[in-house]
Motif scaffolding. Structure first.
Motif, PDB file in Angstrom:
ATOM      1  N   VAL A  20     -29.805  13.984  -2.478  1.00 35.33           N
ATOM      2  CA  VAL A  20     -28.731  13.817  -1.503  1.00 35.33           C
ATOM      3  C   VAL A  20     -27.970  12.529  -1.774  1.00 35.33           C
ATOM      4  O   VAL A  20     -26.733  12.499  -1.799  1.00 35.33           O
ATOM      5  N   GLN A  21     -28.696  11.447  -1.987  1.00 41.12           N
ATOM      6  CA  GLN A  21     -28.058  10.155  -2.229  1.00 41.12           C
ATOM      7  C   GLN A  21     -27.238  10.173  -3.516  1.00 41.12           C
ATOM      8  O   GLN A  21     -26.133   9.617  -3.572  1.00 41.12           O
ATOM      9  N   SER A  22     -27.774  10.800  -4.554  1.00 45.22           N
ATOM     10  CA  SER A  22     -27.047  10.891  -5.822  1.00 45.22           C
ATOM     11  C   SER A  22     -25.763  11.707  -5.665  1.00 45.22           C
ATOM     12  O   SER A  22     -24.700  11.317  -6.161  1.00 45.22           O
ATOM     13  N   ALA A  23     -25.864  12.831  -4.950  1.00 43.04           N
ATOM     14  CA  ALA A  23     -24.682  13.677  -4.732  1.00 43.04           C
ATOM     15  C   ALA A  23     -23.649  12.950  -3.877  1.00 43.04           C
ATOM     16  O   ALA A  23     -22.438  13.019  -4.148  1.00 43.04           O
ATOM     17  N   ASP A  24     -24.118  12.234  -2.842  1.00 39.51           N
ATOM     18  CA  ASP A  24     -23.193  11.482  -1.984  1.00 39.51           C
ATOM     19  C   ASP A  24     -22.439  10.433  -2.784  1.00 39.51           C
ATOM     20  O   ASP A  24     -21.229  10.241  -2.612  1.00 39.51           O
ATOM     21  N   LYS A  25     -23.142   9.733  -3.633  1.00 41.05           N
ATOM     22  CA  LYS A  25     -22.532   8.666  -4.424  1.00 41.05           C
ATOM     23  C   LYS A  25     -21.458   9.223  -5.361  1.00 41.05           C
ATOM     24  O   LYS A  25     -20.359   8.664  -5.477  1.00 41.05           O
ATOM     25  N   LYS A  26     -21.764  10.327  -5.997  1.00 40.33           N
ATOM     26  CA  LYS A  26     -20.791  10.926  -6.920  1.00 40.33           C
ATOM     27  C   LYS A  26     -19.602  11.510  -6.153  1.00 40.33           C
ATOM     28  O   LYS A  26     -18.447  11.409  -6.591  1.00 40.33           O
ATOM     29  N   PHE A  27     -19.884  12.107  -5.005  1.00 37.11           N
ATOM     30  CA  PHE A  27     -18.805  12.711  -4.210  1.00 37.11           C
ATOM     31  C   PHE A  27     -17.816  11.651  -3.727  1.00 37.11           C
ATOM     32  O   PHE A  27     -16.599  11.887  -3.666  1.00 37.11           O
ATOM     33  N   ALA A  28     -18.324  10.466  -3.398  1.00 38.30           N
ATOM     34  CA  ALA A  28     -17.468   9.388  -2.901  1.00 38.30           C
ATOM     35  C   ALA A  28     -16.429   8.970  -3.934  1.00 38.30           C
ATOM     36  O   ALA A  28     -15.343   8.512  -3.581  1.00 38.30           O
ATOM     37  N   ARG A  29     -16.740   9.141  -5.202  1.00 38.76           N
ATOM     38  CA  ARG A  29     -15.806   8.723  -6.252  1.00 38.76           C
ATOM     39  C   ARG A  29     -14.604   9.646  -6.378  1.00 38.76           C
ATOM     40  O   ARG A  29     -13.554   9.246  -6.875  1.00 38.76           O
ATOM     41  N   VAL A  30     -14.749  10.888  -5.950  1.00 35.75           N
ATOM     42  CA  VAL A  30     -13.669  11.866  -6.160  1.00 35.75           C
ATOM     43  C   VAL A  30     -13.093  12.396  -4.855  1.00 35.75           C
ATOM     44  O   VAL A  30     -12.095  13.121  -4.865  1.00 35.75           O
ATOM     45  N   ARG A  31     -13.684  12.034  -3.722  1.00 38.11           N
ATOM     46  CA  ARG A  31     -13.317  12.645  -2.443  1.00 38.11           C
ATOM     47  C   ARG A  31     -11.839  12.488  -2.115  1.00 38.11           C
ATOM     48  O   ARG A  31     -11.185  13.438  -1.693  1.00 38.11           O
ATOM     49  N   ASP A  32     -11.296  11.302  -2.315  1.00 37.79           N
ATOM     50  CA  ASP A  32      -9.929  11.017  -1.885  1.00 37.79           C
ATOM     51  C   ASP A  32      -8.930  10.974  -3.034  1.00 37.79           C
ATOM     52  O   ASP A  32      -7.815  10.486  -2.864  1.00 37.79           O
ATOM     53  N   VAL A  33      -9.321  11.490  -4.201  1.00 34.42           N
ATOM     54  CA  VAL A  33      -8.402  11.479  -5.333  1.00 34.42           C
ATOM     55  C   VAL A  33      -7.421  12.638  -5.187  1.00 34.42           C
ATOM     56  O   VAL A  33      -7.834  13.793  -5.119  1.00 34.42           O
ATOM     57  N   PRO A  34      -6.115  12.380  -5.122  1.00 37.70           N
ATOM     58  CA  PRO A  34      -5.136  13.473  -5.036  1.00 37.70           C
ATOM     59  C   PRO A  34      -5.221  14.353  -6.275  1.00 37.70           C
ATOM     60  O   PRO A  34      -5.374  13.847  -7.392  1.00 37.70           O
ATOM     61  N   PRO A  35      -5.143  15.675  -6.126  1.00 38.66           N
ATOM     62  CA  PRO A  35      -5.236  16.576  -7.278  1.00 38.66           C
ATOM     63  C   PRO A  35      -4.250  16.239  -8.386  1.00 38.66           C
ATOM     64  O   PRO A  35      -4.582  16.299  -9.563  1.00 38.66           O
TER      65      PRO A  35
END
Length: 603
Positions: A20-35
């Motif tokens: 969960v922590q690993s997935a959260d960390k990776k998700f945070a890097r791309v969450r707000d990147v405009p397509p």
């Protein structure tokens, strides 16, 4: 994302928490990147890693569901993982336009809904979980709307309303104003687009769009130079326009019409059924299994790839130009880029023009007494005052990309597009100042641009129609021409007689086949159009432009033709001009079928 209670008998819970922590960390890097900004970037290449981490997490909870539940794993936590995966799939669709990602999102979201992951015991009293549930409904609605799943859209709207009402009743001290606005926004969007949701998708369908009478001519056509269409930039900036999240009605329609219709996607394979107590009672150990083959079954593997589409919501000029530069830099030499830009030429867009029942527009007295129709764009950048070709930046020749105000920072001039004409472009400008962009023709720096410019004013034969309420009329003609014809003459889009509509589509299809043959067999077609006519998307846009131009020409007062007619540069064939019998006869046939021929004149 919580991990539940710790388990002391083995390492399942600790492994799950680590995943969960690993997935959260990776998700945070791309969450707000405009397509549009992730194309070709380091962040863009990082997405597969994010997918992999979340799918590893999902698989682990599948294999160890019983132990995790025993250790305290909540159903909403499973739903949160699935929702994240659906969010990643949808983001990847927006970046690549690949339908498999859109179907992937749908499959995960549908599983969350059918299994009631956010409706587990105690979840209703947790405000944080309820926020997750509301976000889920909004995201699933976006996917269902793009896939034209009308039944699912209706079911989700009802579920969303029930959940929002329950949240307001349960958490009385919490202000849910933003979520009420979201629900209102979605309701308004789906209400406007009811017709296309209930009739047929706007996407290009190999089963419907090609006509057998013109297919041989299209197949034999060959120009000296053939360009591929694989990239588009879609932008809309208007005040108070109908939108859902960052997708306006205009960009939504263009997005749809530049996608292939995958086989079987128009309707769900299984009907949407009401859920007992709000959701299906599925608490088995294997309920975490989601069959991704269902998504693949919807896609015809022989279908060509969709053009990639960068969609910008209300961008500033600098953002628009930077995105355009990125796409152009990566554009292969044998490709053409399509630019769709819908914006006003004025910084104050509210109530400047009002549609009247005669099909014209009148300037409101308040504005007319103090300024001309394009005075807000009258300031010319000082840096360009001395240029010989200052028509590219002349007074009044701009589009407004920005909030209400003053200054050149928010103004997009024709000259701003000149550097990009070193690459082949198809430019569609939908604006009350679109004709200012005629100066692009002949001023290019390498490749002659193909221009489709909207009328300066919209025309309606009914006071119940409005651009601001239904999206742009010109864009409507390019994406749903028969429905746009209905709207023009004041016929209702909400209660169509399907037999009458089907015959209208047949007349329209026959007309397109005839015009398609003329385009593909002519030896006088300008090379700018000849090199893109082989692409089915661009060819369909050209044919719909021909229809739009003729319909408006036959229904507007001759003295107002300059205001109400779209422009095509370079010009198409004389045999397909608005006054050509080849075109007028079919428009009249359609008008007679719908019993509105009194609106049209033959020149």
């Amino acid at each position: 994302m919580e991990a539940g209670k710790a388990s002391n008998d083995d390492g399942v819970s600790s492994t799950f928490r680590a995943l969960v922590q690993s997935a959260d960390k990776k998700f945070a890097r791309v969450r707000d990147v405009p397509p549009a900004q992730s194309r070709g970037s380091v962040t863009g290449h990082y997405f597969p890693k994010v997918f992999k981490s979340h799918m590893r997490l999902w698989k682990f909870q599948q294999e160890h569901r019983a132990r995790l539940v025993e250790a305290g794993l909540q159903r909403w936590e499973i739903g949160e993982i699935a929702s994240r995966i659906g969010q990643l799939y949808f983001g990847q669709y927006m970046r690549t336009s690949e339908m498999r990602f859109l179907f992937g999102a749908y499959v995960f979201y549908e599983a969350i809904l059918s299994r009631g992951y956010f409706k587990g015991s105690g979840a209703g009293k947790d405000l944080g979980v309820r926020y997750k549930e509301l976000r889920f409904y909004a995201r699933f609605l976006m996917v269902a709307v793009i896939l034209i799943r009308a039944d699912m859209v209706a079911a989700l709207m009802e579920e969303f309303k029930v959940a929002l009402d329950d949240c307001k009743a349960t958490f009385k001290e919490t202000n849910f104003r933003e979520w009420k606005l979201v629900f209102h926004e979605i309701s308004r969007f789906t209400k406007v687009d009811t017709a296309s949701l209930n009739i047929r998708p706007l996407r290009y369908s190999p089963m419907i769009d090609p006509h057998p009478n013109s297919a041989p001519s299209v197949a034999r056509f060959h120009a000296k130079k053939i360009l591929k269409f694989q990239d588009a930039l879609l932008t809309s900036y208007h005040r108070n326009e109908v939108k859902f999240s960052e997708l306006t009605m205009n960009t939504f329609r263009m997005l749809q019409c530049l996608d292939w219709e995958p086989s079987g996607s128009s309707h769900p394979k299984q009907p949407v059924k009401p859920y007992q107590n709000g959701y299906k009672n599925d608490t088995s150990v294997t309920s975490g299994f989601i069959e991704m083959n269902l998504a693949m079954d919807e896609i015809d593997p022989s279908m060509p790839a969709n053009p990639r589409k960068a969609i910008l919501y209300r961008p500033l000029v600098t953002h628009f130009l930077a995105t355009m530069a990125t796409i152009c830099e990566e554009l292969p030499a044998d490709n053409v880029m399509l630019i769709y830009l819908s914006a006003s030429g004025k910084d104050n867009q509210s109530n400047l023009y009002q549609t009247d029942s005669s099909g014209g527009s009148r300037v409101s007295s308040k504005k007319a007494s103090s300024e001309s129709s394009h005075e807000e764009c009258s300031s010319m950048p000082e840096a360009h005052l001395g240029e010989k070709n200052n028509s590219l930046y002349k007074e009044g020749s701009c589009l407004w990309l920005g909030p209400k105000g003053n200054g050149s920072y928010y103004k997009l001039y024709p000259g701003d597009l000149i550097p990009f004409t070193r690459k082949p472009l198809v430019v569609i400008i939908d604006s009350d100042n679109s004709h200012a962009f005629k100066v692009l023709h002949g001023a290019e720096r390498g490749e002659t641009a193909a221009l489709l410019l909207s009328p300066l004013k919209s025309m309606f034969k009914s006071t119940s129609s409005s651009d601001t309420q239904n999206g742009s009329q010109f864009t409507f003609f390019l994406t749903a021409p028969v429905l746009a014809f209905y709207q023009l003459v004041g016929l209702s889009l909400s209660d169509l007689n399907m037999d009458v509509y089907a015959e209208a589509e047949k007349i329209f299809s026959t007309a397109f086949a005839e015009w398609e043959v003329l385009l593909c067999t002519s030896t006088n077609l300008d090379l700018v159009w000849a090199q893109v006519i082989s692409d089915p998307f661009i060819r369909r846009l050209i044919l719909r432009f021909i229809f739009c131009q003729s319909v408006l020409s036959m229904s507007c007062p001759p003295r107002d033709a300059e205001q109400y007619l779209p422009i095509c540069l370079p010009h198409l064939l004389p045999s397909l001009s608005p006054s050509s019998p080849n075109v007028q006869s079919r428009v009249l046939q359609l008008a007679k079928h719908l019993k509105v021929s009194h609106f049209f004149n033959v020149t």
